[in-house]
Design an enzyme around this catalytic site. Structure first.
Site, PDB file in Angstrom:
ATOM      1  N   SER A 162      29.589  -9.634 -21.544  1.00 36.07           N
ATOM      2  CA  SER A 162      29.643  -8.108 -21.657  1.00 36.07           C
ATOM      3  C   SER A 162      28.543  -8.061 -20.584  1.00 36.07           C
ATOM      4  CB  SER A 162      29.064  -7.622 -22.770  1.00 36.07           C
ATOM      5  OG  SER A 162      28.574  -6.204 -22.983  1.00 36.07           O
ATOM      6  N   TYR A 217      23.470  -7.946 -29.995  1.00 39.40           N
ATOM      7  CA  TYR A 217      25.015  -8.178 -29.376  1.00 39.40           C
ATOM      8  C   TYR A 217      24.726  -8.719 -28.054  1.00 39.40           C
ATOM      9  CZ  TYR A 217      29.136  -6.587 -27.007  1.00 39.40           C
ATOM     10  OH  TYR A 217      30.357  -6.649 -25.977  1.00 39.40           O
TER      11      TYR A 217
END
Ligand code: NAP
Length: 251
Positions: A142, A156
């Site tokens: 990501s 995350y």
């Protein structure tokens, strides 16, 4: 025996788009899911309607025994050539000061340990020194890995930072085994993940501030994944490709 592509989290979002493109490229696709069997069945039905081969397989990538069973199911379909480590989760927005050990353990177990264990099973099957015929592993990282997601979800982001390092390390480790290991770093993509993290309006709110003035589509990420998994990308092993519409492209 057909060539098989496993897409973890293939029932929705980026994974579903990857499953469709994988089937179009000729793979028998294992559409993994954890709870939404109806969504996985829909992806399989659409692939089969287009003349492709696919199977929905329920497995929680946060559970080692499930991962082993997932790969055994794939073995029954054909020869594993591609693993797309796509399944991933976000938790609710929270400052680090409020993060529990349970939250951190779950985020890292699903996003990081799950990817490691799936790669372990893939390498066992693909490695030429173990009798395999090579293959490709594409990890889904990501843009958060570079941005850090401070004030939002540092856990995350850190889990995706681990995926970046994992990609480079595994690529070097299995370079002599006929296995390519790469990753994509998507930016803001239009999927259910934002609602699952309690932010259903996130894409709409952020779109105007993005360099392209819009979020990306799952298909735009899937195209990059398919290319990285293809024979056209054989010298790109170790690469991590930003698919973020110019968001977070600096190191
Ligand atoms: P999504 O729409 O929320 O879909 C998640 C998929 O993962 C679903 O198929 C879900 O299965 C599956 N899944 C969730 N937990 C799982 C588990 N424990 N075991 C197996 N499967 C599991 O997500 P997405 O946005 O497409 O995200 C896919 C990947 O891209 C993730 O790794 C995410 O971190 C990454 N990413 C997304 C964005 C974005 O903006 N969307 C940006 C950067 C990176 P069920 O259908 O059964 O629930």
């Amino acid at each position: 025996m057909p060539n098989v592509m496993i897409v973890t989290g293939g029932s929705r979002g980026i994974g579903a788009a990857t499953a469709f493109l994988g089937a179009r490229a000729g793979y028998a696709v294992v559409v993994n899911y954890v709870s939404n069997g109806a969504a996985a069945d829909k992806v399989v039905a659409e692939i089969e309607a287009g003349g492709g081969r696919a199977a929905a397989v329920k497995a929680d990538v946060g559970v080692e025994a499930d991962i082993v069973a997932l790969f055994e199911a794939a073995d029954r379909l054909g020869t594993l050539k591609v693993l797309v480590n796509n399944a991933g989760i976000v938790d609710a927005v929270a400052p680090v000061a409020e993060m529990t050990a349970e939250r951190l353990e779950r985020t890292f177990r699903i996003n990081v340990t799950g990817s490691f264990l799936c790669a372990r099973e893939a390498v066992k099957r693909m490695a030429t020194s173990r009798g395999g015929s090579g293959g490709a592993i594409v990890n889904v990282s990501s843009a958060a890995a570079k941005l850090g997601a401070g004030g939002s979800r540092v856990d995350y982001a850190a889990s995706k930072g681990a995926i970046d390092t994992f990609t480079v390390g595994l690529a070097r480790e299995v370079a002599g085994e006929g296995i390519s290991v790469t990753a994509v770093r998507p930016g803001i993509i239009e999927t259910d993940i934002h609602a699952s993290g309690g932010e259903p309006t996130r894409v709409a709110e952020l779109s105007a501030s993005l360099p392209l003035k819009r979020a990306g589509t799952p298909e735009e990420v899937a195209q990059a994944i398919l290319w990285l998994a293809s024979d056209e990308a054989t010298y790109s092993t170790g690469a991590i490709l930003d698919v973020s519409g110019a968001r977070a492209i600096l190191p």
